[in-house]
Motif scaffolding. Structure first.
Motif, PDB file in Angstrom:
ATOM      1  N   ARG A 211       4.635  -1.754  -3.432  1.00 38.69           N
ATOM      2  CA  ARG A 211       4.280  -0.480  -4.057  1.00 38.69           C
ATOM      3  C   ARG A 211       3.100  -0.690  -4.980  1.00 38.69           C
TER       4      ARG A 211
ATOM      5  N   GLU B 203       3.465   4.007  -5.428  1.00 38.79           N
ATOM      6  CA  GLU B 203       3.382   4.519  -4.062  1.00 38.79           C
ATOM      7  C   GLU B 203       3.533   3.381  -3.062  1.00 38.79           C
TER       8      GLU B 203
ATOM      9  N   PRO C  22       1.627   2.608   3.030  1.00 36.83           N
ATOM     10  CA  PRO C  22       1.992   3.159   4.337  1.00 36.83           C
ATOM     11  C   PRO C  22       1.553   2.235   5.473  1.00 36.83           C
TER      12      PRO C  22
ATOM     13  N   ARG D 297      -5.123   6.744   7.559  1.00 42.03           N
ATOM     14  CA  ARG D 297      -5.915   7.237   6.436  1.00 42.03           C
ATOM     15  C   ARG D 297      -5.247   7.022   5.079  1.00 42.03           C
ATOM     16  N   ALA D 298      -3.906   7.183   5.067  1.00 44.06           N
ATOM     17  CA  ALA D 298      -3.185   7.038   3.798  1.00 44.06           C
ATOM     18  C   ALA D 298      -3.329   5.610   3.274  1.00 44.06           C
ATOM     19  N   LEU D 299      -3.274   4.651   4.193  1.00 46.43           N
ATOM     20  CA  LEU D 299      -3.440   3.251   3.794  1.00 46.43           C
ATOM     21  C   LEU D 299      -4.860   3.010   3.288  1.00 46.43           C
TER      22      LEU D 299
ATOM     23  N   ARG E  31      -6.758   5.093   1.845  1.00 43.17           N
ATOM     24  CA  ARG E  31      -6.898   5.697   0.516  1.00 43.17           C
ATOM     25  C   ARG E  31      -6.332   4.768  -0.556  1.00 43.17           C
ATOM     26  N   LEU E  32      -5.195   4.156  -0.268  1.00 45.64           N
ATOM     27  CA  LEU E  32      -4.605   3.242  -1.245  1.00 45.64           C
ATOM     28  C   LEU E  32      -5.444   1.973  -1.417  1.00 45.64           C
TER      29      LEU E  32
ATOM     30  N   THR F  41     -11.894   3.524   6.806  1.00 39.27           N
ATOM     31  CA  THR F  41     -10.939   3.599   7.909  1.00 39.27           C
ATOM     32  C   THR F  41     -11.391   2.645   9.008  1.00 39.27           C
TER      33      THR F  41
END
Lengths: 242, 214
Positions: free
Chosen positions: A59, A63, A66, A70-72, A74-75, B124
């Protein structure tokens, strides 16, 4: 800030990480040391999922990391990473190395990104090298550029995977100086390194790993002066004896 | 020598059409090849499989068979395209399979750390491929791409078989009238050699210009 629970990672028949837990508080500098093959680099690479763990959770700021996507991304943008082999983009100038992600990921206007980049390059002491290609810089300068590139994303935390192991001895100091300044400024840092002097002086906490497990953890003074386990005593005897 | 000078305009038209076929097909092959190579290295299994299927299917049937199939098959499904257009598309897709393999080897030649650094910064997979890995990978395969360009040029002669009057077909027509095959086809051959020599020069210049300092 960073919370690792029950991390497992296998490479074929070899277990690189075995049930690793780790907590890094905001502003804390954690230095991970241990013999080669102890899993410390793998742990570092799992923290932003460059390596996919087989079990366990990571975490960042509450968070959970993931799966791919895209979520990864962003992190990851919030967690800077510095590699042993610098990994500067060879086809771009130093300045372009710093502006690529801020403009493409954060959507910063080019002129603003370039202003930030030049300021950061000045801060790590290579302001005059902005328009050169990475291959035209010394190893120490390249690694400082790589640190500046990570900082350009204004990360919440920084991961260092043996940042000085590929450097000539006389260039180690300049890179450690930049990292020390960063630590003083309150950056949350996880540093995998063999630099015992840096661990002793800059770390808030030392994590000692062997055979994929966290064997011992404590303040630098406690760990270096009176290690609690035989493994750590044995390791320190070897690295500090000369 | 009169057979050549008397038919300069036929040769000229043929040569022009060959050059057009080659350049358009090359552009198409580069696009198709880059897309297919990207699919073959993507983390999505379906895309990888589709990319591999593309390369296997296109490479394992002769270009001439594809051309004939397209020329006679496309009207069957209601697609009425001209012979030139059909040829450009078929040659593009066919050469695209070879281009894809060259580009893929270029991608594999880029150190893994480059893509990792890009992803660690929050790019990405597609962004890191497009902005970091492909620009470096393509530069390392300029020479093999140059060979594919020459192979494309030679393969445009296949379009003669489906009625496109490019250089080979033009030479053939002149020969039907004049019946001096040696002179006529030596001339055509020299024109092909001149064009491929030009490609060689361009490839060499690009390779020097884009060399990556490591």
């Amino acid at each position: 800030m960073i919370e690792v629970r029950g991390l497992h990672k296998r490479f074929g028949g070899h277990t690189a990480l075995r049930d690793v837990d780790l907590d890094v508080a905001r502003g804390e500098v954690v230095v991970v040391i241990g013999p080669s093959g102890s899993g410390k680099s793998t742990l570092c690479r799992c923290l932003n999922r460059l390596e996919t763990p087989d079990a366990g959770t990571v975490r960042i700021d509450g968070e959970e990391l993931p799966e791919e996507g895209r979520a990864l991304a962003r992190l990851r943008a919030d967690v800077g990473m510095v590699f042993q082999s610098f990994n500067l983009f060879q086809h771009k100038t130093v300045l372009q190395n710093l502006t690529l992600a801020p403009t493409r990921v954060r959507g910063l206007p080019r002129d603003e990104a370039e202003r930030d980049a030049r300021e950061l390059l000045g801060r790590v002491g290579i302001g005059t090298q902005a328009d050169k290609l990475p291959a035209q810089l010394s190893g120490g300068q390249q690694q400082r550029a790589a640190i500046a590139r990570a900082l350009a994303m204004r990360p919440k935390a920084m991961l260092f995977d043996e940042p000085t192991s590929a450097l000539d001895p006389e260039m180690v100091g300049e890179v450690l100086d930049v990292m020390t300044d960063l630590a003083r400024d309150g950056m949350t840092m996880v540093v995998v390194t063999h630099e015992m002097g840096f661990a002793r002086q800059v770390a808030d906490r030392v994590v000692f790993m062997a055979d994929g497990e966290v064997v011992e953890t404590g303040t630098p003074s406690a760990f270096f002066d009176s290690p609690a386990t035989d493994r750590a005593r044995d390791f320190l005897a070897k690295v500090l004896s000369h | 020598m009169n057979v050549i000078t008397d038919h300069l305009s036929e040769f000229g038209h043929g040569l022009l059409l060959t050059a057009e076929l080659t350049l358009l097909s090359l552009a198409g092959a580069l696009v198709a090849g880059t897309v297919v190579a990207s699919m073959r290295v993507s983390p999505v299994r379906v895309l990888r499989a589709a990319g591999m299927a593309y390369v296997e299917v296109l490479q394992n049937v002769p270009l001439l068979v594809w051309l004939v199939l397209a020329v006679f098959g496309l009207p069957e499904i209601g697609l009425m395209t001209g012979l030139f257009t059909t040829s450009v598309v078929v040659i593009s897709l066919y050469q695209g399979a070879y281009t894809a393999e060259a580009v893929r080897s270029g991608i594999n030649a880029v150190p893994a750390g480059q893509g990792e650094a890009a992803r660690a910064l929050g790019l990405t997979f597609t962004q890191s491929l497009r902005l970091v890995v492909l620009p470096q990978g393509l530069r390392t395969v300029v020479q093999p791409l140059g060979n594919i360009a020459i192979m494309t040029l030679m393969n445009t002669a296949m379009a003669a078989a489906v009625g496109v009057v490019e250089l080979t077909a033009a030479a053939n027509r002149v020969n039907l009238a004049e019946a001096t095959p040696i002179w006529i086809f030596v001339t055509a051959g020299l024109a092909y050699m001149a064009l491929s020599g030009l490609f060689g020069l361009v490839t060499g210049a690009l390779e020097r210009k884009w060399a990556i300092l490591r």
